[in-house]
Write a protein that holds these residues in place. Structure first.
Motif, PDB file in Angstrom:
ATOM      1  N   LEU A  39      32.766  33.423  22.477  1.00 28.14           N
ATOM      2  CA  LEU A  39      33.329  34.638  23.065  1.00 28.14           C
ATOM      3  C   LEU A  39      34.139  35.390  22.005  1.00 28.14           C
ATOM      4  O   LEU A  39      35.104  34.861  21.471  1.00 28.14           O
ATOM      5  CB  LEU A  39      34.248  34.294  24.242  1.00 28.14           C
ATOM      6  CG  LEU A  39      33.570  33.720  25.466  1.00 28.14           C
ATOM      7  CD1 LEU A  39      34.612  33.222  26.446  1.00 28.14           C
ATOM      8  CD2 LEU A  39      32.684  34.751  26.113  1.00 28.14           C
ATOM      9  N   PRO A  40      33.764  36.614  21.704  1.00 28.73           N
ATOM     10  CA  PRO A  40      34.524  37.376  20.706  1.00 28.73           C
ATOM     11  C   PRO A  40      35.928  37.703  21.216  1.00 28.73           C
ATOM     12  O   PRO A  40      36.120  37.975  22.388  1.00 28.73           O
ATOM     13  CB  PRO A  40      33.702  38.636  20.502  1.00 28.73           C
ATOM     14  CG  PRO A  40      32.845  38.748  21.698  1.00 28.73           C
ATOM     15  CD  PRO A  40      32.653  37.371  22.248  1.00 28.73           C
ATOM     16  N   PHE A  41      36.887  37.627  20.324  1.00 27.60           N
ATOM     17  CA  PHE A  41      38.277  37.875  20.713  1.00 27.60           C
ATOM     18  C   PHE A  41      38.615  39.362  20.678  1.00 27.60           C
ATOM     19  O   PHE A  41      39.147  39.898  21.639  1.00 27.60           O
ATOM     20  CB  PHE A  41      39.211  37.078  19.802  1.00 27.60           C
ATOM     21  CG  PHE A  41      40.653  37.205  20.154  1.00 27.60           C
ATOM     22  CD1 PHE A  41      41.108  36.822  21.394  1.00 27.60           C
ATOM     23  CD2 PHE A  41      41.557  37.711  19.254  1.00 27.60           C
ATOM     24  CE1 PHE A  41      42.446  36.943  21.742  1.00 27.60           C
ATOM     25  CE2 PHE A  41      42.892  37.830  19.578  1.00 27.60           C
ATOM     26  CZ  PHE A  41      43.326  37.446  20.824  1.00 27.60           C
ATOM     27  N   LEU A  42      38.318  40.033  19.598  1.00 26.30           N
ATOM     28  CA  LEU A  42      38.658  41.451  19.465  1.00 26.30           C
ATOM     29  C   LEU A  42      37.447  42.350  19.248  1.00 26.30           C
ATOM     30  O   LEU A  42      37.589  43.526  18.997  1.00 26.30           O
ATOM     31  CB  LEU A  42      39.634  41.658  18.306  1.00 26.30           C
ATOM     32  CG  LEU A  42      40.998  41.014  18.462  1.00 26.30           C
ATOM     33  CD1 LEU A  42      41.802  41.164  17.184  1.00 26.30           C
ATOM     34  CD2 LEU A  42      41.739  41.602  19.637  1.00 26.30           C
ATOM     35  N   TRP A  43      36.244  41.805  19.334  1.00 26.85           N
ATOM     36  CA  TRP A  43      35.008  42.569  19.137  1.00 26.85           C
ATOM     37  C   TRP A  43      34.992  43.268  17.777  1.00 26.85           C
ATOM     38  O   TRP A  43      34.691  44.438  17.660  1.00 26.85           O
ATOM     39  CB  TRP A  43      34.803  43.583  20.267  1.00 26.85           C
ATOM     40  CG  TRP A  43      34.669  42.927  21.589  1.00 26.85           C
ATOM     41  CD1 TRP A  43      35.671  42.634  22.452  1.00 26.85           C
ATOM     42  CD2 TRP A  43      33.481  42.438  22.205  1.00 26.85           C
ATOM     43  NE1 TRP A  43      35.185  42.004  23.559  1.00 26.85           N
ATOM     44  CE2 TRP A  43      33.834  41.880  23.445  1.00 26.85           C
ATOM     45  CE3 TRP A  43      32.148  42.419  21.823  1.00 26.85           C
ATOM     46  CZ2 TRP A  43      32.905  41.307  24.289  1.00 26.85           C
ATOM     47  CZ3 TRP A  43      31.229  41.855  22.680  1.00 26.85           C
ATOM     48  CH2 TRP A  43      31.619  41.315  23.888  1.00 26.85           C
ATOM     49  N   LEU A  44      35.322  42.509  16.722  1.00 27.17           N
ATOM     50  CA  LEU A  44      35.362  43.068  15.378  1.00 27.17           C
ATOM     51  C   LEU A  44      34.095  42.791  14.583  1.00 27.17           C
ATOM     52  O   LEU A  44      34.049  43.057  13.388  1.00 27.17           O
ATOM     53  CB  LEU A  44      36.563  42.510  14.611  1.00 27.17           C
ATOM     54  CG  LEU A  44      37.928  42.842  15.186  1.00 27.17           C
ATOM     55  CD1 LEU A  44      39.007  42.136  14.403  1.00 27.17           C
ATOM     56  CD2 LEU A  44      38.162  44.338  15.197  1.00 27.17           C
ATOM     57  N   GLY A  45      33.086  42.227  15.200  1.00 25.43           N
ATOM     58  CA  GLY A  45      31.847  41.936  14.492  1.00 25.43           C
ATOM     59  C   GLY A  45      31.870  40.569  13.847  1.00 25.43           C
ATOM     60  O   GLY A  45      32.385  39.607  14.403  1.00 25.43           O
ATOM     61  N   ARG A  49      37.201  36.234  15.439  1.00 15.67           N
ATOM     62  CA  ARG A  49      37.293  34.842  15.890  1.00 15.67           C
ATOM     63  C   ARG A  49      36.510  34.709  17.189  1.00 15.67           C
ATOM     64  O   ARG A  49      36.548  35.579  18.040  1.00 15.67           O
ATOM     65  CB  ARG A  49      38.741  34.466  16.145  1.00 15.67           C
ATOM     66  CG  ARG A  49      39.578  34.432  14.896  1.00 15.67           C
ATOM     67  CD  ARG A  49      40.930  33.913  15.186  1.00 15.67           C
ATOM     68  NE  ARG A  49      40.784  32.528  15.661  1.00 15.67           N
ATOM     69  CZ  ARG A  49      41.797  31.784  16.047  1.00 15.67           C
ATOM     70  NH1 ARG A  49      43.003  32.270  16.040  1.00 15.67           N
ATOM     71  NH2 ARG A  49      41.608  30.549  16.444  1.00 15.67           N
ATOM     72  N   GLU A  50      35.836  33.598  17.340  1.00 12.41           N
ATOM     73  CA  GLU A  50      35.122  33.327  18.574  1.00 12.41           C
ATOM     74  C   GLU A  50      35.834  32.187  19.291  1.00 12.41           C
ATOM     75  O   GLU A  50      36.154  31.163  18.696  1.00 12.41           O
ATOM     76  CB  GLU A  50      33.667  32.978  18.281  1.00 12.41           C
ATOM     77  CG  GLU A  50      32.926  34.183  17.723  1.00 12.41           C
ATOM     78  CD  GLU A  50      31.475  33.889  17.451  1.00 12.41           C
ATOM     79  OE1 GLU A  50      31.110  32.716  17.256  1.00 12.41           O
ATOM     80  OE2 GLU A  50      30.692  34.853  17.433  1.00 12.41           O
ATOM     81  N   LEU A  51      36.084  32.382  20.576  1.00 15.05           N
ATOM     82  CA  LEU A  51      36.886  31.448  21.345  1.00 15.05           C
ATOM     83  C   LEU A  51      36.056  30.767  22.429  1.00 15.05           C
ATOM     84  O   LEU A  51      35.055  31.289  22.887  1.00 15.05           O
ATOM     85  CB  LEU A  51      38.058  32.193  21.994  1.00 15.05           C
ATOM     86  CG  LEU A  51      38.959  32.982  21.055  1.00 15.05           C
ATOM     87  CD1 LEU A  51      39.968  33.765  21.864  1.00 15.05           C
ATOM     88  CD2 LEU A  51      39.643  32.068  20.084  1.00 15.05           C
ATOM     89  N   GLY A  52      36.535  29.632  22.881  1.00 17.46           N
ATOM     90  CA  GLY A  52      35.912  28.884  23.965  1.00 17.46           C
ATOM     91  C   GLY A  52      36.183  27.399  23.790  1.00 17.46           C
ATOM     92  O   GLY A  52      36.325  26.912  22.671  1.00 17.46           O
TER      93      GLY A  52
END
Length: 75
Positions: A39-45, A49-52
């Motif tokens: 899951l993208p945190f800030l949608w920065l490409g 950071r990807e979370l989960g």
């Protein structure tokens, strides 16, 4: 969440945009708990950071965690 802002601007209704945004956030939080780290945190490409937590990959913990989340959200 950007769609919520666009929705509010297009329909000139900030309350509807807020409701749209709350719906998106309320769906993202349970996904954070059960999804893989995708899951993208800030949608920065690429550099975001990807979370989960990855509970979805653990079959014995999947049903209890989803049941608890459903009860929490519905109460």
């Amino acid at each position: 969440m950007v769609l919520a802002a666009i929705f509010a601007i297009v329909y000139q209704n900030s309350i509807a945009g807020l409701v749209f945004w709350l719906g998106a956030v309320s769906h993202w939080i349970p996904d954070l708990v059960v999804s893989r780290a995708d899951l993208p945190f800030l949608w920065l490409g690429e550099h975001d950071r990807e979370l989960g937590t990855g509970l979805w990959d653990l079959p014995k913990r999947r049903l209890p965690s989803n049941t608890c989340l459903s009860l929490l959200v519905s109460s």
